[in-house]
Write a protein that holds these residues in place. Structure first.
Motif, short mmCIF file in Angstrom:
data_model
loop_
_atom_site.label_atom_id
_atom_site.label_comp_id
_atom_site.label_asym_id
_atom_site.label_seq_id
_atom_site.Cartn_x
_atom_site.Cartn_y
_atom_site.Cartn_z
N UNK A 38 -9.27 3.33 -0.62
CA UNK A 38 -9.93 4.55 -0.13
C UNK A 38 -9.82 5.74 -1.10
N UNK A 39 -8.86 5.67 -2.02
CA UNK A 39 -8.76 6.79 -2.97
C UNK A 39 -9.23 6.41 -4.36
N UNK B 203 -8.13 7.39 7.51
CA UNK B 203 -8.64 8.77 7.54
C UNK B 203 -7.85 9.64 8.51
N UNK B 265 -6.95 12.81 -4.72
CA UNK B 265 -7.37 12.45 -3.37
C UNK B 265 -6.18 12.09 -2.51
N UNK B 266 -5.22 11.39 -3.12
CA UNK B 266 -4.03 10.98 -2.37
C UNK B 266 -3.25 12.20 -1.87
N UNK B 269 -5.03 13.94 0.89
CA UNK B 269 -4.89 13.20 2.15
C UNK B 269 -3.52 13.47 2.77
#
Lengths: 701, 331
Positions: A38-39, B203, B265-266, B269
């Motif tokens: 997902x990343x 998500x 992105x990690x 999140x």
């Protein structure tokens, strides 16, 4: 080497694909497990930075397979000198050049000549090249027989030589007649010359193909299937055409000829004529000017009339009557000038005399002349003067041209009868009115007719007699043949004579009385004619003079005795003009027609004013105009010919046909050689080797 | 809350001195493994300043008729001549549920052991520790759906059952936190402490609804995130085909080019997760599998301490004391 489908060769560019694939870095074999993508973002596979190909043989096989496949689809062939028989058999080609008046339009004739030269040039030597012109009729320049009789190498030269003598005329166009004649000539040729190398026949018509062409002859004609027609249509430099035509009161368009435009400043009581101006589409011109031209071709002052006629329509314009010396109506503003002059022959009226040979009576109404002198016999072209002459007068007898009709009564004396006999022999017409019976009259009649068996006696009439058995087909009664006018019952005859003929040969009985005795007879004598009326028209004899039939009958009789020049404006080019011996006809250029050949008629070849000059030096002007149909310059539909059964040739452009022919030749060559099969075999071989290499590589790996 | 994550990382080196996780994970018996951690934790705890919290003074209240005279603080009476009752925090047996993620993504591991091993050890340790505290402990394991559920009890053999369920091999499918948490909320009516052990690689928005639901049911919730060090810094250097353990999807990844974007992105999140926890008052602890499990125990203790002070403050506020809102638990 050539290709039948060269575009397929572009597929050879696909060779770049295996090269590219060979250069692409292979995806790494080791796989990495990961908890979630997902990343992460995918990275595109990259080309190797070094242009290093590992599997040369594989690459070669793959590229070879693709290249051969592309080559096979593009259908290669070698351009060997293969003989094709498309031109081996020649054509019987007949070229018809339109020389009608519409070809006088600017630029058309030059284009026609160039087009014919091109057709001649494109013909192969084996073609039989006949060259004809056509307008009203077909005229050979190089006839079919002549072309067949010429050596093939000389045929084109002969056609070119014949073309030099061609020129446009002023005639109308009868395409139907020309085509029928041409087809017949070709058919006759094919029947006779069986040894001719030419197999098929073709008629090439070089024409402007205007709408006024006549196709009538084709209607009942069975077109030969072996004969094809090709239209080479010519485009004039100036599109559209206008024509001015003078309308006559007796013309067929009388009903249409109401004046629609009156020129400014012209008084209404001034004599005027109607002119129809037609503007045929497609025309860019709308403003026109009309004027009269005199004998010198100069515009008559004060006769200019302007009008506006939209394209594709016509307008009737009223303009001043042509002056006496005018010879043409000129239309200005039209770029196609070949038909812009309409010739008119306005002449002085003919002077004629009507002579009545009758004794004076105490009561004027008892004499024949009393009613004759009141008759309105004059017309615009003729002035009739009445003259009463006493019997036995020693005056000079007129010629038939001066006095076409003489009316005689029973008072005529023997010398009179002698003169009358001469007069009839010369072509005069005599109406002898038997208004009294006597021995003297019978003798006179016998001497005049030369028939001794004739006898005249007073008929016994009870109350009255009426006319019957009237010959309404005769021109004398033709005007009264209509049911509105053919009632003669109210015309009663109190007295009449009975004429007995032992031999009625040569006599024409036009009417009888109800007792069966003839009332009106005629007989041709020499160049003239004798008419006998067995009763008088005075009120003491009958009601004829007081009836409405009297004027038409006498006027018709006078018209028969002195025929007028019929519709002098209606002569068209190509028509025949006749003249009598002693007269001569001079064309508009001043050349005498017929000349010393002794001919008494000739075909008119150009528009203009012709002059007929008689022995007395009198000049009769005759206007000869173009055929109206020649002005219809809008392009006709080729399908009209097809509808009439004419076999039309494929009208595709010559370049395209040549291209098709080349393509056919190429297809034929390629079919004979069949390289593509070998190339496909090569593809299969390359694919097979490539497969084997792959298998071997995988096994060894 | 981000500072807590940072402090976790800072403490890692210190903790590493105490316990060798690799050696610990080599112990096959899970109970022994848990006992080793808890014992070590207790040993360390004696040296820690966090002692004397078990029986905590709550408040003084004026004596009124009917009150138990045994609760009167006689020493205060001696000083002030007034009767006051001395109130203490009740020592109650709390209910605690361990929610353990056994999905496919937990099968990943760049060390000698996988995340799932670490998570199971962590769960066992917590269960052992809580059992020692005489708390009722339950267990829920899940993948895409609930696989095992054991209601919270305090009875002999409960720990063994929990450990046996944890040792049970999983079917290893994809992660879905929504349904297990909804199921748990339905099953557990009484207020409990819910410790969720997972990698939370889903998500953030999908977690929001079930967690808020749990909080709405007055449960105390604590998220224990288990991550492999390779997940944090993309621990491989060669471009390779990456196979997603859960979806089976393949992707060609060049870590040199993808690392920066991945970490961005990690972190985003994780930041979103932390913010959500702060929003809902949920405890948050992130553990890398090369870190000591004792840290989780520290967090738990810290949270219990905070929860105790919060409940005493709540009671004092009901009796006229000031109320102070408390953020979610944090180490």
């Amino acid at each position: 080497m050539s290709f039948l489908s060269p575009l397929f060769a572009l597929a050879g560019l696909a060779i770049a694909l295996p090269i590219l694939f060979h250069l692409v870095r292979k995806r790494p074999k080791d796989r990495q497990l990961f908890s979630s993508l997902m990343f992460l973002e995918p990275a595109p596979p990259r080309l190797t930075s070094q242009s290093r190909v590992d599997q040369w043989l594989l690459l070669l096989m793959r590229a070879l397979a693709l290249g051969l496949l592309a080559a096979a689809f593009s259908r290669p062939y070698w351009n060997v000198a293969a003989e094709t028989d498309t031109n081996s058999a020649g054509l019987r080609r007949m070229i018809l050049i339109d020389t009608s008046a519409s070809m006088q339009r600017p630029g058309l004739w030059e284009t026609a000549i160039a087009r014919v030269e091109k057709i001649v040039e494109q013909s192969v030597p084996t073609d039989v090249l006949a060259l004809y012109t056509f307008d009203r009729s077909l005229t050979p320049l190089v006839s079919v027989e002549e072309a067949i009789g010429t050596a093939p190498s000389q045929r084109q030269q002969l056609a070119r030589a014949g073309l030099k003598s061609a020129k446009p005329t002023w005639m109308g166009t009868d395409l139907g007649s020309a085509l029928v004649n041409a087809a017949d000539l070709l058919q006759a040729d094919s029947d006779v010359s069986t040894d001719s190398s030419a197999s098929a026949s073709e008629i090439v018509i070089v024409t402007d193909f205007q709408n006024g062409m006549s196709f009538e002859k084709l209607a009942g004609y069975t077109w030969p299937s072996t004969c094809k027609v090709r239209i080479e249509r010519l485009e004039p430099t100036a599109m559209g055409n206008a024509r001015a035509t003078l309308l006559t009161s007796t013309g067929p368009e009388e009903g249409l000829s109401k004046p629609q435009a009156v020129p400014k400043g012209s008084p209404r009581d001034e004599p005027s004529v109607r002119v129809r101006v037609a503007n045929y589409s497609p025309s860019a011109q709308e403003q026109f000017q009309l004027s009269w031209l005199d004998a010198q071709g100069m515009s008559v002052p004060g006769s200019v009339t302007k009008c506006q006629v939209p394209s594709g329509s016509s307008l009737v314009v009223q303009m001043p009557s042509p002056p006496v010396n005018s010879q043409a109506l000129k239309l200005e503003g039209d770029r196609s000038e070949f038909d812009n002059q309409f010739y008119v022959a306005k002449t002085e009226p003919v002077q004629s005399t009507l002579i009545c040979l009758d004794a004076r009576n105490p009561l004027p109404e008892d004499s024949l002349s009393y009613f004759l002198e009141q008759l309105p016999l004059s017309s615009p072209s003729r002035v009739v003067r009445y003259e009463a002459r006493a019997p036995g007068s020693d005056e000079v007898w007129p010629t038939p041209s001066q006095s076409p009709l003489i009316v005689a009564s029973h008072h005529a004396t023997v010398p009179d009868l002698t003169e009358l006999a001469k007069y009839i022999e010369l072509g005069g017409h005599v109406l002898w009115v038997l208004d009294a019976a006597s021995e003297k009259l019978t003798e006179g009649l016998r001497s005049l007719t030369g028939e001794s068996s004739i006898s005249v006696s007073e008929a016994k009439v009870k109350n009255y007699a009426m006319l019957e058995q009237i010959d309404f087909r005769h021109p004398l009664f033709a005007d009264l043949s209509s049911s509105r006018f053919n009632d003669f019952t109210k015309v009663r005859f109190w007295k009449h004579r009975k004429l007995e003929l032992q031999d009625d040969k040569g006599w024409q009985n036009l009417a009888r009385f109800d007792d069966g005795s003839p009332a009106l007879l005629s007989r041709a004598q020499g160049a003239g004619k004798l008419w006998i009326l067995t009763s008088g028209w005075q009120p003491s004899q009958s009601q004829l003079a007081l009836s409405s039939k009297f004027v038409p009958i006498i006027a018709a009789l006078f018209r028969l005795s002195a025929p007028e020049e019929s519709d002098s404006d209606k002569h068209t080019v190509g028509g025949t003009l006749a003249w009598s011996s002693g007269e001569k006809l001079i064309d508009p250029t001043g050349v005498e027609l017929g000349g010393e050949s002794g001919l008494l008629s000739s075909q008119t070849e150009q528009p203009g004013i012709y002059h007929r000059i008689d022995q007395a030096g009198r000049d009769v002007r005759i206007a000869v105009n173009l055929d109206d149909s020649e002005s219809l310059t809008t392009v006709a539909d080729v399908e009209r010919l097809e509808r009439l059964g004419v076999a039309m040739l494929d009208q595709r452009p010559q370049e395209r046909k040549e291209g098709l022919q080349r393509q056919l030749r190429a297809v034929e060559l390629e079919a004979k050689q069949g390289w593509w099969r070998w190339l496909v075999m090569g593809v299969l071989g390359a694919v097979g080797i490539e497969s084997l290499l792959c298998i071997a590589r995988n096994r060894f790996a | 809350m981000a500072s807590s994550v940072t402090s976790t990382n800072n403490n890692t080196k210190t903790i590493d001195k105490w316990i060798d996780m690799a050696a610990l994970m080599r112990i096959k018996d899970m109970q022994l493994r848990a006992k080793s951690v808890v014992d070590g934790f207790h040993n360390g705890l004696h040296r820690s300043p966090l002692h004397g919290f078990s029986v905590e003074f709550s408040e003084y209240r004026p004596y009124s008729e009917g009150d138990d005279p045994r609760s009167i603080d006689w020493k205060l009476f001696a000083r002030s001549d007034r009767y006051y009752l001395k109130k203490f925090e009740d020592e109650t047996n709390r209910r605690c549920y361990l929610v353990v993620d056994q999905s496919k993504s937990m099968e990943f591991g760049s060390l000698e052991y996988k995340k799932i091993d670490y998570a199971r050890t962590l769960a066992a340790t917590l269960a052992y520790y809580l059992t020692l505290q005489r708390d009722a402990v339950g267990l829920l394991t899940f993948e895409a759906d609930v696989t095992e559920f054991l209601a919270a009890r305090f009875r002999p053999g409960q720990l063994k059952r929990i450990l046996s369920l944890l040792e049970k091999p999983s079917q290893s499918t994809s992660t879905d936190l929504q349904r297990p948490l909804a199921h748990l909320a339905d099953m557990v009516r009484q207020r409990s402490l819910i410790l969720i052990v997972s990698d939370f690689l889903v998500p953030v928005e999908s977690l929001r609804q079930p967690l808020s639901y749990l909080r709405a049911r007055s449960h105390e919730v604590m998220l224990l995130r288990v991550l492999d060090p390779g997940e944090v810094d993309l621990g491989w250097s060669k471009a390779s085909m990456i196979l997603d353990l859960e979806s089976g999807r393949e992707m060609y990844v060049n870590p040199d080019t993808a690392r920066a974007s991945y970490q961005k992105k990690f972190n985003a999140h994780e930041q979103a997760l932390v913010e959500m926890c702060g929003q809902f008052g949920i405890g948050w602890t992130s553990l890398k599998t090369d870190e000591s499990i004792e840290l989780a125990l520290f967090d738990l203790l810290f949270r219990q301490q905070n929860a105790g002070s919060r409940s005493s403050r709540a009671r004092s506020s009901r009796s006229g004391g000031a109320v102070r809102a408390s953020a979610g638990g944090s180490r």
